[in-house]
Write an enzyme that holds these catalytic residues in place. Sequence first.
Site, short mmCIF file in Angstrom:
data_model
loop_
_atom_site.label_atom_id
_atom_site.label_comp_id
_atom_site.label_asym_id
_atom_site.label_seq_id
_atom_site.Cartn_x
_atom_site.Cartn_y
_atom_site.Cartn_z
N ALA A 273 0.83 -1.21 0.00
CA ALA A 273 0.00 0.00 0.00
C ALA A 273 0.86 1.25 0.00
O ALA A 273 0.61 2.22 -0.74
CB ALA A 273 -0.93 0.00 1.21
N ALA B 197 -2.61 -12.56 -5.71
CA ALA B 197 -3.51 -12.61 -6.86
C ALA B 197 -4.25 -11.29 -6.93
O ALA B 197 -4.58 -10.70 -5.92
CB ALA B 197 -4.48 -13.77 -6.70
N LYS C 24 -3.70 -14.41 -14.90
CA LYS C 24 -4.85 -14.92 -14.14
C LYS C 24 -6.14 -14.60 -14.90
O LYS C 24 -6.44 -13.44 -15.15
CB LYS C 24 -4.88 -14.26 -12.76
CG LYS C 24 -6.09 -14.65 -11.94
CD LYS C 24 -6.15 -13.92 -10.60
CE LYS C 24 -7.47 -14.23 -9.91
NZ LYS C 24 -7.68 -13.39 -8.73
N PRO D 250 -14.85 -16.38 -13.85
CA PRO D 250 -13.90 -15.80 -14.80
C PRO D 250 -13.97 -14.27 -14.80
O PRO D 250 -14.98 -13.68 -14.41
CB PRO D 250 -14.41 -16.34 -16.14
CG PRO D 250 -15.89 -16.50 -15.95
CD PRO D 250 -16.13 -16.75 -14.48
N LEU E 241 -4.70 -2.08 4.50
CA LEU E 241 -5.15 -2.78 5.70
C LEU E 241 -5.41 -1.83 6.86
O LEU E 241 -6.18 -2.15 7.78
CB LEU E 241 -4.11 -3.82 6.11
CG LEU E 241 -3.81 -4.87 5.03
CD1 LEU E 241 -2.66 -5.77 5.47
CD2 LEU E 241 -5.04 -5.70 4.72
N THR F 62 -9.26 -9.11 -3.54
CA THR F 62 -9.62 -7.70 -3.56
C THR F 62 -8.67 -6.78 -2.81
O THR F 62 -8.86 -5.57 -2.83
CB THR F 62 -11.03 -7.50 -2.97
OG1 THR F 62 -11.11 -8.20 -1.73
CG2 THR F 62 -12.09 -8.02 -3.90
N GLY G 149 -18.25 0.27 -9.81
CA GLY G 149 -17.79 -0.63 -8.76
C GLY G 149 -17.34 -1.95 -9.35
O GLY G 149 -17.39 -2.18 -10.55
#
Lengths: 502, 502
Positions: B15, B49, B77, B95, B333, B344, B434
Amino acid sequence: MTSRGEPMRSVVVAGGGIVGWSAAAALRRRIPALQVTVLPIPTGADALADRIGVTLPSVLEFHDDIGISEGDVLGRIGCTYRLGTSFEGWSDDLPDYVHAYGDYGRALGTTSFHLHWIRAAHAGRVPPFDSYSATAAMGRAARFVHPRGEPDSPLAAFGYGLRVDPDRYRQMLRAYALHLGVAEQAGTIAGIELRGEDGFLAALRLDDGTALAADLFVDCTGPAARLRSAIDARFDSWSDWLPCDRLLFAEAAAAAEPPSLDRAVALPSGWRWESALPSAAAHGLAYVSALLGDSKAARVLQTSAAVEPAEAPVTIRQGRRPEPWLRNCVVIGDAAVAVEPLEWTNLHLAHSMIDRMVAKMPDRDGSAVELWDYNRESEAEALRVRDFLQLHYATAARPKNDFWRAAAAAPLPDSLAHSLRLFRERGRLPYYEEETFTRGSWAAVLLGQGVMPRRTDPIIDIIPAEQADRAMRDLRERISQTVPTLPSQAAYLRHIVASARR
Amino acid sequence: MGERVNIVVVGGGTAGWMTAAALVKLLPRRCSVHLVESEAIGIVGVGEATLPHIRSFNERLGIAEAEFMSWTRATFKLGIEFQGWGAEGESYIHPFGTFGYGAGEIDFHQYWLRLRQAGVAVPDLEQFSMGATIARMNRFQLPASDPSSLSSTYGYAYQFDATLFAPYLRAIAERLGARRTEGRVVAVNRNAVSGDIESLTMESGETIAGDLFVDCSGFISLLIGKAFGEPFQDWSHWLPNDRAIAMPCRTETALSPYTGVIAMPAGWRWRIPLQHRTGNGYVYSSQYIGDDEAREALVASVEGEPIAEPRILRFRAGRRERSWVRNCVAVGLASGFLEPLESTSIYLIQQAITYLVELFPEREIVSSDRDEFNRLIDMEYDRIRDFLILHYHATRRSGTPFWDYVRTMPIPDSLAEKMELFRRRGRVVKYREGVFLDASWVAVYLGQGVIPEGHDLRADAPPIDSLARGMEKLHADIRQAAARMPSHREHLDAYCPMAKVA
């Protein structure tokens, strides 16, 4: 009792105006298994979507969805094209501005054009915001062509609406709906029968004794909301925010050369419109009855537009019915949301509601969850349309007039207050779900009415000012080169009508 | 232009360096960036990921994809394979991309539902996703830009070594002028009158002053949590997992272009193949399993020889009520935590940075910028929250206390309504903005056995035979197009092989 999983079979649409027949045609066309019956009771003078033949670009999508082409409209009933609205006199000391349905400038990289315009305005004199819209320029020049598709042209893509004669349009929709298999049941409503167990509508009792039963009742009767009123009278008034409660309508001979913009002219105690329908010029005045008497209003319209009011003033009450889909009754058009015709949203909203009704059609049990989804989206849409309309009043600058001073001082709903604070600070436009008008439209009105953000958004730093200035100059040059080469709308209409006949 | 804003970033993990790099790159004339970090404090290195959005972040920073992938030993990915979520033994892929061609007003899955419900044998919906099909074949090719091509219907993200991402960004940030100070923060000094943070005192005694403080300190939430005491909204009753044990291993199986998410007795396990190793981790709830037992379960389940000792992380699901308070913005975080089930973590960091850049303040911060930032961040968190809860709640797994709890727990009303809406006629609540739009929800609903009883009535319009034929052809076209692509490994070797380890 009906159970889950049983699809709607029959629908009664009450209301014989544009909205009622549009709803019937859409239901029948898109859900072919439905039996659709229209009870064509006349709608009141305050059912604006039924009587104002001025549409937003969304009308073309709606037509397309129900199987009507632009050629059908042009060939059967005639239409004129509109690229936006010219707002005149909304801010003292500022020129008229155009809210057009095309791009204002071009984004530079990922940065919005309007932020570059704001930077240029902070740096010194800059031509008006709408002079960077090819669509607005074409509109001002009363010219018209269809979008050209070539990615490089300033007229590659833009929106346009149609103007139609309301009566002929209604007749066309009726004929089309009947052709699709919609049934028509003449009569007037003598009573409304409710089901004892759940308060759903069971049937409409007509004056001749006929009972018109259905699974679903679609109320397109205008603000009177004849069906809905039988089960619920709630109404959220927006009069604190949108003060006009009276409209005057008038007509004049059609212009030989139809303009490509409609006019919304601010007057000392209200505003008036002017719109070139195919067979007549439609005029009107919106005002507050407590500030302007009806006879005085008639004189205002006479002196400012040189037209005689054609009928008694029409009283409107702006606002919306909460939970527009309640039990097995859904209100559509002015029955659901009643607003003044500023920005021509009445029929647009009706189309949007019809589309949503079809997309979210619940089962016969009228499941709460589907109504929740329908009502949630409908509310979001209605509130942002309200915000956009109030924006015109909240930012108008006519301090010499009581009417306009009061309108500008009215309290703001939170969502509009937030939009305005952010824009005034830095030119940012927050986006909400179910927004009807694009950021370009918001910027056109805000900057057109002279709302100048306090600072330039730093996000455009990555594009040097000189580069943006050059792009802005080039664009204006291309617009001024392109627009004079376009045909007048009158010539263009003659051309396409003639080639359609060939 | 106002004075430069002095930014102090606290924390040098993913971050912190993403924030520093983005600010110096995108707002070079508006801010100076000073990052403080302590090498003595480890970084979590969240999110091996990612979601496709990271590509636009990298692009704005001018990062060349192949070089970046080579440096971070990244793989492609195409989505996530969920194993054993609906029930033991089941598998589906969520997907990136759409089903069918993804065009048209009526969602593809509605036609698919109609055929299934009519008894026509059609393959699983997943087989109509180009992205999922390529993933199952372990192939990869960059998507096409031509929207009429099936190869334009999928997106991709990266799986990479997050501990290498921060140093990569640090190099960019420092090259562009970001300063870095090594050491621990021992005091946060606030203005006695305004309450704003004025400076930080370092262990060395040095004082670092600033105008805006970005809290990237991770779970410890040094500024917004500790100094400001901004309340934490605890979502652990919906998302009870509070621990993760991570342990990389050698890759033994094919290099899959997707992340594996495997249901476990008290949570789930991730499997993320990078070029040089596979990342593994067990995310679990300490209420339902002990750390030792979880560690053993992880070690027993990984596919190859472990490369490092298992490492444990502790967390709690939820977010701060506000992520921007006074002159402190929390990113990552420090602002909240949602388990990495749908990858996410980096996305949320990126959105916070994007919104901070879009709403970049002056030295004097105005509340409208803060309000808009918080409105947007809340929307992001709340949408992801419901989507994650869906994965746990929509399950038929039973027999372990963890799954019995999540299967039967009360869920937020907003989610209950969405699920019921889908169960009835396969409708999905639509958002324009979003993350996780319609197709993602459809993939998880159907993948986990939430099967609609009906379908959208509009899908009944085309004749069933032609619909079935079209589906069959589409299925064949997808398989053929996918089969022509190179294997994931071949593509990586040609495009972005990692530098040989010295």
